[in-house]
Design an enzyme around this catalytic site. Sequence first.
Site, PDB file in Angstrom:
ATOM      1  N   ALA A  81       0.851  -1.197   0.000  1.00 34.14           N
ATOM      2  CA  ALA A  81       0.000   0.000   0.000  1.00 34.14           C
ATOM      3  C   ALA A  81       0.886   1.246   0.000  1.00 34.14           C
ATOM      4  O   ALA A  81       2.032   1.193   0.446  1.00 34.14           O
ATOM      5  CB  ALA A  81      -0.881  -0.012   1.240  1.00 34.14           C
ATOM      6  N   GLY A 120       0.654  -5.177   1.037  1.00 33.58           N
ATOM      7  CA  GLY A 120      -0.439  -5.284   0.079  1.00 33.58           C
ATOM      8  C   GLY A 120       0.021  -5.900  -1.232  1.00 33.58           C
ATOM      9  O   GLY A 120      -0.776  -6.512  -1.954  1.00 33.58           O
ATOM     10  N   GLU A 123      -0.189  -9.489  -0.661  1.00 41.76           N
ATOM     11  CA  GLU A 123      -1.621  -9.837  -0.555  1.00 41.76           C
ATOM     12  C   GLU A 123      -2.266  -9.867  -1.941  1.00 41.76           C
ATOM     13  O   GLU A 123      -3.113 -10.726  -2.227  1.00 41.76           O
ATOM     14  CB  GLU A 123      -2.324  -8.831   0.360  1.00 41.76           C
ATOM     15  CG  GLU A 123      -1.881  -9.003   1.818  1.00 41.76           C
ATOM     16  CD  GLU A 123      -2.419  -7.931   2.724  1.00 41.76           C
ATOM     17  OE1 GLU A 123      -2.108  -6.748   2.473  1.00 41.76           O
ATOM     18  OE2 GLU A 123      -3.167  -8.255   3.656  1.00 41.76           O
ATOM     19  N   GLU A 143       3.680  -5.191   7.523  1.00 44.91           N
ATOM     20  CA  GLU A 143       2.741  -4.212   8.097  1.00 44.91           C
ATOM     21  C   GLU A 143       2.966  -3.990   9.580  1.00 44.91           C
ATOM     22  O   GLU A 143       2.806  -2.885  10.090  1.00 44.91           O
ATOM     23  CB  GLU A 143       1.291  -4.659   7.868  1.00 44.91           C
ATOM     24  CG  GLU A 143       0.801  -4.481   6.436  1.00 44.91           C
ATOM     25  CD  GLU A 143       1.106  -5.669   5.554  1.00 44.91           C
ATOM     26  OE1 GLU A 143       1.984  -6.477   5.907  1.00 44.91           O
ATOM     27  OE2 GLU A 143       0.470  -5.780   4.481  1.00 44.91           O
TER      28      GLU A 143
END
Length: 738
Positions: A81, A120, A123, A143
Amino acid sequence: VKDDAEEKKFNNNTKDLLDIMAFYSRVSGSVGVITLQNPPVNALSAAVRQGIVDTMHRALSEPEVKSVVICGQNGKFCGGADIREFRANMRGPPLVPMIHLIEAAEKPVVAAIEGVALGGGLELALGCHYRIAHSKARLGLPEVTLGLLPGAGGTQRLPRLIGVPAALELITTGRHATAAEALQLGIVDEVTDHSAVDAAVKFAQSVAGKSLDARRISTYPCPRSPDLAEIFEKAMQEVRRSARGAIAPVTCVQAVHASVTLPYAKGMERERELFSTLFTSGQAHALQYYFFAQRAVSRWSTPSGARWDTSKPRPVHKAAVIGLGTMGRGITVSLAQAGLSVVAVETQEKQLLEAKQAVSGMLERSAKRRGAPLAHDKIKYSCSIQAVADVDLVIEAVFEDMALKKTIFQQLSGICKPGTFLCTNTSGLDIDELASQTQSPELVVGMHFFAPAHVMKLLEVVYGPRSSPEALATAMEMGKKMGKVSVAVGNCRGFVGNRMLKPYLEQAFFLLEEGATPEQVDQVLEEFGFAMGVFKVSDLSGLDVGWKVRKADGLVVPGSTGKSARIRGGSRYSPLGDLLCEQGRFGQKTGRGWYQYDKPGGRVAKPDPWLHGFLEEYRARHGLVARRIDHQEMLERCLYALINEGFQILQDGIAAGPEDIDVIYVLGYGWPRHRGGPMFYAGLVGLDKVLERLEHYHQVYPNVSGLKPCSLIRKLAASSSPPIHRWREFIQKPRSQL
Ligand code: CAA
Ligand code: NAI
């Protein structure tokens, strides 16, 4: 075959909507290739997410396209992210439905992982049906290091894919796994030494039309074993022990627990709930601030206007270390591991022999533990300082004695070839005084390492008033080469880190005088999150170190009695540390200090009844009445005195900004990372509150200068306490230094 005109039109339309995106192309007629484009790490910004959604829809709607590859531009899959967007209003399509769109696709989607797949990014790859990685790629869910948990399905998909124990370990530590490990764990399906994109395209063609029923991780049952409850209990104990008050690791365990106890959809709800709690926490804010602070310090500047982007470092191939004690040995190891040829000088034969053995042992241990290069052959040992004649840079690490260091700098100036940079590892002596011993003072800078020097990440690079921008740039670059985070700081007593330590230590001593014990003060600081309390650290590094410095400063007056025993230069002074040293209590090395140890060199600190008796007797002798001091007062007095000195350092132009101080304290002094650093913490508490408490304590202790609020904190508080990134605007530019 690519339809170039059509692709350009589609991509340009998307570009009209948003600046950066995912680029779409068609390869070999039947494979839709989506390339993330957001340099430098292809972070999943709003625009990239929008681009992925758009291009996925396109790939799914084109009948010629039978399978899809997702990859990243410039050999990097995706760094996760976009952290910069976390503090702004949410825009663009959210990550979770975007990943569901990919997973639910009826055409196979293959992730081509080059460089990194982090957070992310991983992910996203877990939402794909297959994953192919380049052998040099690194994968992970970091994270937790940003105060978060993998909130786009990572805590629910990873345990389903690789099992609970391995997923727990990766998610709670945030560490990066190599491609080989990822293959072994089952995170990726194939590893290649060649182009992962080419391999993924080939693979995508081979699986076109095949059933995807067994490829959607969210549909997998979570692997179960009879000892799951025990596994979670152990994991929780471990994170509680090592987290030092950080909440994210604990929350990560809770989220993974949901993958076992709840069906996927419910688990995702739980993940979202837990993620939201973390996302708005002060700790997440602090850790994300720290992430950028650690990168910002490399963009250094000095009050005279020298800067990182206009000052060029000079290449260094051969370096020398003078003095192979505690520090010199670690520095030698660091230099050799960075690939430099090193001349290691120690004048005493016996010390040299010991040092050789110690350095070999350190090299072997770091090769074993961290895969560092062995590098024995990079080091040449010598008893003579003459051996450094042809090196490009010298780091002096002899005893902390100005007279000795001056002699060495005079010698070096005569021996070294012209242009050699002369650096000192002094903990706080005047760089300029050393520079003045040489013919080329512009070549002199401080390189202040932290013990153990081959392990600790921090390097304070100290520029004196005459150091050249080139010397500063070269030392900063050398630090980077050695894997350190280098912070440029100005020349003053103790530089940044040790200068701030002085008022902090002073308060700890005063608290003992007023009734506290070392155990109580340490407990408060450890509960705050410090790796070790101030007295345990002092025992570890040796009480004699500070004693020598105070003696050299004329502060130690043996046998002084009455009021004068506790006053120096009109200010309150505590001779407690000096009195312990007079008793031969130097800390761990002598088995006695603020605590007792089972033997000299012992590591386990135990409260010492002798010390408690000594404190009582000391208080009685000086007419001090012990009182019960509450936790808040202990914490505030220690921390706010340290923070106040930090503001003074900013005001004096010794540190360029609060980020520099915070990075120094987190990496060098055990300040808890999840509290961002002392300056960030001050902002979080509220500058007006810190100011008010400093004013209060200064009123109670008017003869303690460290508690007198400095003018910068007053100025900031009077200007409605601006956010930390604006503090620099309030610092008056001091006189030119370089
Ligand atoms: N978002 C925004 N900016 C990022 C970023 C990210 N995820 N990752 C890196 N950057 C920026 C850095 O700040 C830096 O910017 P400046 O040049 O302006 O300083 C630049 O990209 C290059 O970064 P590095 O200097 O760190 O480059 P590197 O090559 O040494 O390391 C990296 C690359 C390993 C990807 C490293 O940058 C890194 O660890 N990035 C963070 C990865 C991460 O934590 N991702 C998870 C994000 S949170 C998430 O994904 C939440 C979720 O699940 C919902
Ligand atoms: P140390 O006492 O362990 O080692 C000093 C070494 O220098 C000894 O081996 C000694 O024999 C050698 N030496 C003395 N004179 C010499 C000469 N003329 N030529 C060659 N070698 C000579 O000291 P330590 O702890 O390694 O400290 C060295 C420097 O690093 C000091 O300036 C200290 O302030 C600084 N420092 C120390 C830290 C620590 O935690 N120990 C941390 C950061 C800096």
